[in-house]
Scaffold this motif. Structure first.
Motif, mmCIF file in Angstrom:
data_model
loop_
_atom_site.group_PDB
_atom_site.id
_atom_site.type_symbol
_atom_site.label_atom_id
_atom_site.label_comp_id
_atom_site.label_asym_id
_atom_site.label_seq_id
_atom_site.Cartn_x
_atom_site.Cartn_y
_atom_site.Cartn_z
ATOM 1 N N GLU A 1 0.855 -1.282 -0.616
ATOM 2 C CA GLU A 1 0.295 0.304 0.051
ATOM 3 C C GLU A 1 0.944 1.210 0.110
ATOM 4 O OE1 GLU A 1 -3.624 -0.057 2.526
ATOM 5 O OE2 GLU A 1 -2.526 -1.772 3.082
ATOM 6 N N ILE A 2 2.134 1.117 0.458
ATOM 7 C CA ILE A 2 3.320 2.668 0.732
ATOM 8 C C ILE A 2 4.011 2.075 -0.563
ATOM 9 C CG2 ILE A 2 2.650 2.913 2.675
ATOM 10 C CD1 ILE A 2 5.274 1.604 3.226
ATOM 11 N N ALA A 3 3.915 1.190 -1.454
ATOM 12 C CA ALA A 3 4.851 0.641 -2.064
ATOM 13 C C ALA A 3 4.256 0.135 -3.493
ATOM 14 C CB ALA A 3 6.733 -0.322 -2.047
ATOM 15 N N PRO A 4 3.409 0.606 -4.418
ATOM 16 C CA PRO A 4 1.923 -0.739 -5.061
ATOM 17 C C PRO A 4 3.075 -0.755 -6.459
ATOM 18 C CG PRO A 4 2.126 1.616 -5.194
ATOM 19 C CD PRO A 4 2.607 1.537 -4.221
ATOM 20 N N THR A 5 4.088 -0.029 -6.608
ATOM 21 C CA THR A 5 4.536 0.050 -8.196
ATOM 22 C C THR A 5 5.928 -2.133 -7.218
ATOM 23 O OG1 THR A 5 7.221 0.734 -7.227
ATOM 24 C CG2 THR A 5 5.128 1.821 -8.588
ATOM 25 N N LEU A 6 5.434 -1.804 -6.454
ATOM 26 C CA LEU A 6 6.377 -3.867 -6.504
ATOM 27 C C LEU A 6 6.039 -4.652 -6.675
ATOM 28 C CD1 LEU A 6 7.765 -2.875 -3.064
ATOM 29 C CD2 LEU A 6 9.127 -2.590 -5.527
ATOM 30 N N LEU A 7 3.732 -4.820 -6.717
ATOM 31 C CA LEU A 7 3.708 -5.837 -6.523
ATOM 32 C C LEU A 7 3.891 -6.210 -8.087
ATOM 33 C CD1 LEU A 7 -0.063 -4.693 -4.790
ATOM 34 C CD2 LEU A 7 2.079 -6.908 -4.117
ATOM 35 N N ALA A 8 3.743 -7.592 -8.041
ATOM 36 C CA ALA A 8 3.985 -8.358 -9.601
ATOM 37 C C ALA A 8 2.637 -8.446 -10.162
ATOM 38 C CB ALA A 8 4.196 -9.879 -8.909
ATOM 39 N N GLY A 9 2.906 -8.160 -11.767
ATOM 40 C CA GLY A 9 1.708 -8.216 -12.609
ATOM 41 C C GLY A 9 1.660 -9.454 -13.139
ATOM 42 N N GLU A 10 0.704 -9.538 -13.807
ATOM 43 C CA GLU A 10 0.595 -10.750 -14.160
ATOM 44 C C GLU A 10 1.497 -11.150 -15.826
ATOM 45 O OE1 GLU A 10 -3.598 -13.703 -15.358
ATOM 46 O OE2 GLU A 10 -3.934 -11.696 -15.093
ATOM 47 N N GLY A 11 1.177 -12.268 -15.880
ATOM 48 C CA GLY A 11 2.118 -12.594 -17.737
ATOM 49 C C GLY A 11 3.528 -12.890 -17.362
ATOM 50 N N HIS A 12 4.480 -12.609 -18.761
ATOM 51 C CA HIS A 12 5.419 -13.173 -18.504
ATOM 52 C C HIS A 12 6.271 -11.408 -17.469
ATOM 53 C CE1 HIS A 12 9.730 -12.069 -20.734
ATOM 54 N NE2 HIS A 12 9.795 -13.160 -19.807
ATOM 55 N N LEU A 13 7.064 -11.497 -16.734
ATOM 56 C CA LEU A 13 7.953 -10.751 -15.621
ATOM 57 C C LEU A 13 9.280 -10.818 -16.530
ATOM 58 C CD1 LEU A 13 6.515 -11.237 -12.600
ATOM 59 C CD2 LEU A 13 5.634 -9.709 -14.766
ATOM 60 N N PHE A 14 10.003 -11.498 -16.659
ATOM 61 C CA PHE A 14 11.862 -11.429 -16.699
ATOM 62 C C PHE A 14 12.091 -12.179 -17.591
ATOM 63 C CE2 PHE A 14 10.593 -8.891 -12.603
ATOM 64 C CZ PHE A 14 10.858 -7.502 -13.345
#
Length: 262
Positions: A118-131
């Motif tokens: 909630e204070i660092a939402p960009t850390l949450l993993a998205g869906e699909g191929h990431l890396f």
């Protein structure tokens, strides 16, 4: 969120949470405490004297409170902490019991508990191929592996499992994911496990997300590669991904694919 009390353990997540909180709220709106010997320049929030720690924190009048980073909390210590808050019960030493304890501490301070996401939402993993290299797994395979790991998590033992194909090989215990990967490395030497294993990490179904969300970072990739893991599947929207700027090159170097799935 007017003022945040940030309780910090050790590791990359603690530093990432501190940086994100200060960036989002401004340093003057974040009061930070350490939970162990890491970040020695910060005042101690003494987990072994919670009434005193609560009183000290209350003087700062935080509106919200968050915990981030690794802390050594064996069952006996958890029981002692729960006893100090009059929360003894059958689940006092479990992760769910720990969430209830954190909620009680937050209520005593007069602050609302929030998760790192909630204070660092960009850390949450998205869906699909990431890396990493493109990996072709069907949606059915992904769902099966995610669901198996969730069911394992429902036992409150751990958030991660190792698979060879869809065959479970090992599960996380109180030692965490690092210990799991090191154990799998030893198993590989002893039993000759396949060198294309899969690590799956999910939130335990009973977790609210305020506390210990599953987390991966560059150290996870390095240990995974040494254990013969070539695929890491994380629960999208419920897993924290650290070191995101370094992961593309690191995953390509080690040949490790990271996929987010629900």
């Amino acid at each position: 969120m007017t003022k945040l009390a940030l309780l910090l353990g050790e590791g990359a997540l603690a530093y990432a949470a501190l940086q994100a909180a200060q960036r989002q709220l401004g340093a003057e709106h974040v009061v930070s405490f350490r939970l162990n010997e890491a970040m020695a320049d910060l005042p101690l929030f003494d987990l072994d004297n919670l009434p005193r720690a609560i009183e000290v924190t209350k003087t700062h009048q935080p509106t919200h409170i968050c915990v981030a980073g690794r802390v050594d909390l064996p069952p006996a210590r958890r029981q002692a902490m729960a006893k100090s808050m009059a929360l003894l019960g059958n689940n006092a030493s479990t992760d769910l019991g720990l969430e209830h304890l954190f909620g009680a501490v937050a209520q005593s301070i007069g602050a609302m508990p929030v998760g790192v996401h909630e204070i660092a939402p960009t850390l949450l993993a998205g869906e699909g191929h990431l890396f990493g290299p493109i990996c072709k797994l069907s949606s059915g395979q992904l769902r099966r592996l995610i669901e198996a790991t969730r069911q394992f998590g429902a036992t409150d033992l751990g958030q991660a499992m190792i698979f060879a194909g869809v065959q479970p090989i090992a599960g996380e215990d109180v030692g965490g994911t690092d210990a799991l990967l090191k154990r799998v490395s030893l198993l590989s030497e002893e039993f000759g496990l396949p060198q294309n294993l899969c690590l799956v990490k999910t939130k335990k179904p009973q977790q609210s997300g305020v506390g210990d969300l599953p987390t991966i970072g560059k150290h996870t990739i390095e240990l995974a590669a040494s254990a013969g893991v070539t695929i890491i599947i994380v629960e999208a929207g419920h897993t924290l991904v650290l070191d995101q700027e370094e992961l593309p090159a690191l995953c390509e170097h080690y040949g490790v694919s990271i996929i987010g799935s629900t």
